[in-house]
Design a protein around this motif. Structure first.
Motif, PDB file in Angstrom:
ATOM      1  N   PHE A  40      -7.159   9.984   1.621  1.00 39.19           N
ATOM      2  CA  PHE A  40      -7.202   9.294   2.915  1.00 39.19           C
ATOM      3  C   PHE A  40      -6.187   8.150   2.944  1.00 39.19           C
ATOM      4  CE2 PHE A  40      -9.201   5.915   5.584  1.00 39.19           C
ATOM      5  CZ  PHE A  40      -9.064   6.539   6.817  1.00 39.19           C
ATOM      6  N   ARG A  41      -6.118   7.404   1.840  1.00 36.77           N
ATOM      7  CA  ARG A  41      -5.157   6.298   1.762  1.00 36.77           C
ATOM      8  C   ARG A  41      -3.731   6.814   1.939  1.00 36.77           C
ATOM      9  NH1 ARG A  41      -5.776   4.742  -3.361  1.00 36.77           N
ATOM     10  NH2 ARG A  41      -4.098   6.134  -3.967  1.00 36.77           N
ATOM     11  N   GLU A  42      -3.392   7.869   1.205  1.00 34.06           N
ATOM     12  CA  GLU A  42      -2.016   8.371   1.222  1.00 34.06           C
ATOM     13  C   GLU A  42      -1.646   9.067   2.524  1.00 34.06           C
ATOM     14  OE1 GLU A  42       0.298   7.619  -1.038  1.00 34.06           O
ATOM     15  OE2 GLU A  42      -1.285   6.385  -1.934  1.00 34.06           O
ATOM     16  N   THR A  43      -2.590   9.781   3.132  1.00 31.34           N
ATOM     17  CA  THR A  43      -2.260  10.550   4.338  1.00 31.34           C
ATOM     18  C   THR A  43      -2.451   9.785   5.640  1.00 31.34           C
ATOM     19  OG1 THR A  43      -4.475  11.525   4.415  1.00 31.34           O
ATOM     20  CG2 THR A  43      -2.763  12.763   3.239  1.00 31.34           C
ATOM     21  N   LEU A  45      -3.874   5.905   5.825  1.00 29.83           N
ATOM     22  CA  LEU A  45      -3.764   4.442   5.788  1.00 29.83           C
ATOM     23  C   LEU A  45      -2.348   3.940   5.538  1.00 29.83           C
ATOM     24  CD1 LEU A  45      -7.030   3.437   3.872  1.00 29.83           C
ATOM     25  CD2 LEU A  45      -6.592   3.402   6.343  1.00 29.83           C
ATOM     26  N   VAL A  46      -1.614   4.584   4.648  1.00 28.99           N
ATOM     27  CA  VAL A  46      -0.256   4.112   4.333  1.00 28.99           C
ATOM     28  C   VAL A  46       0.629   4.148   5.568  1.00 28.99           C
ATOM     29  CG1 VAL A  46       1.846   4.606   3.016  1.00 28.99           C
ATOM     30  CG2 VAL A  46      -0.371   4.619   1.868  1.00 28.99           C
ATOM     31  N   SER A  47       0.523   5.209   6.352  1.00 29.11           N
ATOM     32  CA  SER A  47       1.367   5.294   7.547  1.00 29.11           C
ATOM     33  C   SER A  47       0.945   4.277   8.607  1.00 29.11           C
ATOM     34  CB  SER A  47       1.350   6.714   8.119  1.00 29.11           C
ATOM     35  OG  SER A  47       0.051   7.055   8.549  1.00 29.11           O
ATOM     36  N   TRP A  48      -0.320   3.923   8.651  1.00 26.71           N
ATOM     37  CA  TRP A  48      -0.802   2.954   9.632  1.00 26.71           C
ATOM     38  C   TRP A  48      -0.567   1.512   9.190  1.00 26.71           C
ATOM     39  CZ3 TRP A  48      -6.446   4.804  11.022  1.00 26.71           C
ATOM     40  CH2 TRP A  48      -6.371   5.965  11.808  1.00 26.71           C
ATOM     41  N   LEU A  49      -0.797   1.258   7.894  1.00 30.69           N
ATOM     42  CA  LEU A  49      -0.862  -0.129   7.433  1.00 30.69           C
ATOM     43  C   LEU A  49       0.224  -0.529   6.451  1.00 30.69           C
ATOM     44  CD1 LEU A  49      -4.720  -0.100   6.708  1.00 30.69           C
ATOM     45  CD2 LEU A  49      -3.572  -0.956   8.777  1.00 30.69           C
ATOM     46  N   VAL A  57      -7.196  -2.028   1.495  1.00 31.56           N
ATOM     47  CA  VAL A  57      -8.244  -1.450   2.339  1.00 31.56           C
ATOM     48  C   VAL A  57      -8.929  -0.289   1.632  1.00 31.56           C
ATOM     49  CG1 VAL A  57      -8.666  -0.181   4.499  1.00 31.56           C
ATOM     50  CG2 VAL A  57      -7.223  -2.231   4.518  1.00 31.56           C
ATOM     51  N   SER A  58      -8.151   0.572   1.013  1.00 30.29           N
ATOM     52  CA  SER A  58      -8.697   1.711   0.293  1.00 30.29           C
ATOM     53  C   SER A  58      -9.589   1.264  -0.859  1.00 30.29           C
ATOM     54  CB  SER A  58      -7.542   2.571  -0.232  1.00 30.29           C
ATOM     55  OG  SER A  58      -8.025   3.612  -1.041  1.00 30.29           O
TER      56      SER A  58
END
Length: 148
Positions: A40-43, A45-49, A57-58
């Motif tokens: 979830f972080r890689e797909t 959160l990274v693009s959002w944050l 956050v993760s």
């Protein structure tokens, strides 16, 4: 004279190995959740944050999830774990997690120095919160909060 088995049953400080299987299953569940969290972080959160905020956050999401899973397990179990057993569970959860982290890093070809760097709080890394949570959650939920 009582038999050894009877004496062992009456001991309050011994470790009952047979009660440690369920916490291992709980760790497997938490490991699956951690892998999903990383995905979830890689797909997402990274693009959002961005990388740094997504990592924080993760990590916070994983810590919260570990606390929820541990709380649910220790509240629902009928086993009254002894303090020493809870400490062993916490150490095992932590060792299994750190070992898993290094194993995945090895399989992916990540240098050990990079994996170790994730534990450097002086460099602003927050991942250390995960193994610390795994270490203390059994004692917190299995002993301290269960008494309430």
């Amino acid at each position: 004279m009582r038999s050894r088995a009877t004496r062992e049953e009456g001991r309050t400080d011994g470790v009952r190995v047979r009660v440690l299987g369920r916490p291992f299953a709980v760790w497997v569940l938490m490991a699956v959740i951690a892998v999903l969290n990383g995905g979830f972080r890689e797909t997402v959160l990274v693009s959002w944050l961005g990388e740094r905020v997504a990592h924080v956050v993760s990590t916070a999401l994983l810590v919260a999830t570990i606390l929820l899973v541990a709380s649910g397990f220790f509240r629902s179990t009928s086993i009254d774990y002894r303090r020493r057993e809870l400490a062993i569970i916490g150490v095992c959860w932590t060792v299994l997690t750190v070992g898993f982290e290094f194993l995945v890093g090895y399989v992916e070809g990540t240098p050990v120095s990079v994996t170790l760097g994730q534990y450097d709080v002086f460099a602003g890394q927050v991942w250390i919160a995960v193994p610390v949570t795994l270490l203390v959650a059994p004692l917190l939920f299995g002993r301290v909060l269960r008494r309430r």
